[in-house]
Design an enzyme around this catalytic site. Structure first.
Site, PDB file in Angstrom:
ATOM      1  N   TRP A 262       2.807   8.058  -1.943  1.00 30.68           N
ATOM      2  CA  TRP A 262       4.241   8.260  -2.208  1.00 30.68           C
ATOM      3  C   TRP A 262       4.414   9.222  -3.389  1.00 30.68           C
ATOM      4  CZ3 TRP A 262       7.359   7.459  -6.472  1.00 30.68           C
ATOM      5  CH2 TRP A 262       8.732   7.424  -6.255  1.00 30.68           C
TER       6      TRP A 262
ATOM      7  N   ASP B 276       0.824  -1.215   0.000  1.00 31.23           N
ATOM      8  CA  ASP B 276       0.000   0.000   0.000  1.00 31.23           C
ATOM      9  C   ASP B 276       0.858   1.265   0.000  1.00 31.23           C
ATOM     10  OD1 ASP B 276      -2.361   1.373  -0.060  1.00 31.23           O
ATOM     11  OD2 ASP B 276      -2.810   1.134   2.069  1.00 31.23           O
TER      12      ASP B 276
ATOM     13  N   GLU C 209     -11.835  -4.978  -5.789  1.00 32.25           N
ATOM     14  CA  GLU C 209     -12.416  -3.639  -5.562  1.00 32.25           C
ATOM     15  C   GLU C 209     -11.691  -2.554  -6.365  1.00 32.25           C
ATOM     16  OE1 GLU C 209     -11.702  -5.819  -2.879  1.00 32.25           O
ATOM     17  OE2 GLU C 209     -13.804  -6.403  -3.005  1.00 32.25           O
ATOM     18  N   ASN C 210     -10.489  -2.853  -6.835  1.00 31.86           N
ATOM     19  CA  ASN C 210      -9.693  -1.825  -7.525  1.00 31.86           C
ATOM     20  C   ASN C 210     -10.291  -1.375  -8.859  1.00 31.86           C
ATOM     21  OD1 ASN C 210      -6.434  -3.000  -6.344  1.00 31.86           O
ATOM     22  ND2 ASN C 210      -7.728  -1.367  -5.548  1.00 31.86           N
TER      23      ASN C 210
ATOM     24  N   HIS D   9       2.927   3.622  -8.835  1.00 35.94           N
ATOM     25  CA  HIS D   9       2.749   2.201  -9.165  1.00 35.94           C
ATOM     26  C   HIS D   9       3.966   1.663  -9.922  1.00 35.94           C
ATOM     27  CE1 HIS D   9      -1.202   2.376  -7.587  1.00 35.94           C
ATOM     28  NE2 HIS D   9      -1.740   3.079  -8.565  1.00 35.94           N
TER      29      HIS D   9
ATOM     30  N   ARG E 197      -5.356  -3.024   8.291  1.00 37.86           N
ATOM     31  CA  ARG E 197      -6.484  -3.892   7.970  1.00 37.86           C
ATOM     32  C   ARG E 197      -6.079  -4.879   6.875  1.00 37.86           C
ATOM     33  NH1 ARG E 197      -8.381   1.373   6.686  1.00 37.86           N
ATOM     34  NH2 ARG E 197      -7.848   1.866   4.531  1.00 37.86           N
TER      35      ARG E 197
HETATM   36  C1  FPP Z   1      -1.813   0.271  -3.363  1.00 36.13           C
HETATM   37  O1  FPP Z   1      -1.394   1.622  -3.348  1.00 36.13           O
HETATM   38  C2  FPP Z   1      -1.221  -0.399  -4.497  1.00 36.13           C
HETATM   39  C3  FPP Z   1      -1.926  -0.922  -5.539  1.00 36.13           C
HETATM   40  C4  FPP Z   1      -3.396  -0.887  -5.613  1.00 36.13           C
HETATM   41  C5  FPP Z   1      -1.229  -1.525  -6.686  1.00 36.13           C
HETATM   42  C6  FPP Z   1      -0.059  -2.383  -6.334  1.00 36.13           C
HETATM   43  C7  FPP Z   1       0.624  -2.760  -7.564  1.00 36.13           C
HETATM   44  C8  FPP Z   1       1.938  -2.692  -7.762  1.00 36.13           C
HETATM   45  C9  FPP Z   1       2.917  -2.276  -6.734  1.00 36.13           C
HETATM   46  C10 FPP Z   1       2.506  -3.136  -9.058  1.00 36.13           C
HETATM   47  C11 FPP Z   1       2.605  -4.620  -9.026  1.00 36.13           C
HETATM   48  C12 FPP Z   1       3.570  -5.087  -9.959  1.00 36.13           C
HETATM   49  C13 FPP Z   1       4.049  -6.342  -9.985  1.00 36.13           C
HETATM   50  C14 FPP Z   1       5.174  -6.594 -10.865  1.00 36.13           C
HETATM   51  C15 FPP Z   1       3.520  -7.457  -9.188  1.00 36.13           C
HETATM   52  P1  FPP Z   1      -2.478   2.770  -3.492  1.00 36.13           P
HETATM   53  O2  FPP Z   1      -2.564   3.143  -4.910  1.00 36.13           O
HETATM   54  O3  FPP Z   1      -3.753   2.313  -2.877  1.00 36.13           O
HETATM   55  O4  FPP Z   1      -1.803   3.876  -2.647  1.00 36.13           O
HETATM   56  P2  FPP Z   1      -2.555   4.996  -1.799  1.00 36.13           P
HETATM   57  O5  FPP Z   1      -3.344   4.272  -0.728  1.00 36.13           O
HETATM   58  O6  FPP Z   1      -1.432   5.800  -1.239  1.00 36.13           O
HETATM   59  O7  FPP Z   1      -3.424   5.768  -2.736  1.00 36.13           O
END
Ligand code: FPP
Length: 240
Positions: A22, A17, A64-65, A34, A191
């Site tokens: 970031w 997360d 949910e994304n 990402h 969570r």
């Molecule tokens: C949560 O951060 C992260 C995600 C929903 C995406 C995670 C995916 C990656 C790190 C890329 C995966 C790649 C590979 C190669 C497996 P957020 O966007 O919810 O962050 P925020 O809560 O700060 O908005």
């Protein structure tokens, strides 16, 4: 803690997360977070392998994304597709077996083909297992497993009284693999967010304020050290 003293969890799961936060802190678009997050996963996979972890499971895209802006959904799908296409060679070189968990019926044909190619090419590898959750939800997984069990009952393969925890586990996406010993969530929230609900019954939870793009081998080692301080009783009186 020295390498010799440390007990390494066999299976580590991560909720990666904080990519968005970031990026925002740096005045960058969320998708840059990402992209950076994807680089970090690749490094952490190598570190996990080096530390002796046998299974690493990461939450890349939840059921949910899909409610995120279309541009972000597309960017995440493209990022995953690119990773699956471009890292087959590296996975072969490092003896990594890759498995995708989640419901792939809603993924694009192109992504499904990349998944098939990655899984088939790396199927014979004997090193670390890298499980990537894409369109994954813990409740959705349980529903799909229960449906499969119901089909077995309907077809006469299974009697209702033969429905056991093992029978349900055998139909989950992680069938055949151990449950996570340690679940890490980055960036402050504490969570589970529908990740590995069935499998995390006795998993140790570790939360850190570090955002995923800033996560390092040192942070992973800190989580393992915390895990070493836990007394796992599995509902009993002393550690199994
Ligand atoms: C949560 O951060 C992260 C995600 C929903 C995406 C995670 C995916 C990656 C790190 C890329 C995966 C790649 C590979 C190669 C497996 P957020 O966007 O919810 O962050 P925020 O809560 O700060 O908005």
């Amino acid at each position: 803690m020295s390498e010799e003293e440390r007990r390494v969890p066999g299976h580590v799961a991560i909720i990666m997360d904080g990519n968005g936060r970031w990026a925002k802190r740096r005045g960058l678009p969320r998708n840059m977070g990402h992209a950076r997050g994807a680089q970090v996963v690749e490094q952490i996979l190598e570190d996990a392998d080096d530390l002796g972890i046998r299974v690493l499971t990461v939450y890349a895209f939840s059921t949910e994304n899909w409610t995120r802006p279309q541009s972000e959904v597309t960017a995440l799908m493209n990022l995953l597709n690119r990773y699956l296409r471009s890292s087959v060679g590296k996975c072969m070189k490092n003896n990594v077996r890759v498995r995708i968990i989640g419901d792939r019926t809603k993924l694009s044909d192109e992504l499904v083909e990349s998944i098939r190619n990655m899984e088939e090419t790396t199927a014979g590898n004997t090193g670390i297992l890298f499980q990537i959750a894409i369109n994954y939800g813990g409740r959705d997984e349980i529903v799909r497993a229960v449906r499969a069990v119901a089909e077995d009952v309907r077809s006469g393969v299974l009697k209702p009284e033969e429905i056991t925890e093992e029978a349900i586990a055998a139909h989950t996406d992680t069938a055949g693999e151990p449950d996570p010993d340690l679940l890490i969530r980055t960036c402050g929230d504490e969570r589970i967010s529908n990740f590995l609900l069935w499998q995390s019954a006795y998993t140790e939870l570790y939360f850190t304020d570090v955002a995923w793009p800033d996560f390092t081998r040192e942070e992973l080692e800190k989580a393992i050290d915390a895990y070493n301080g836990r007394d796992r009783r599995f509902g009993g009186l002393k550690e199994k």
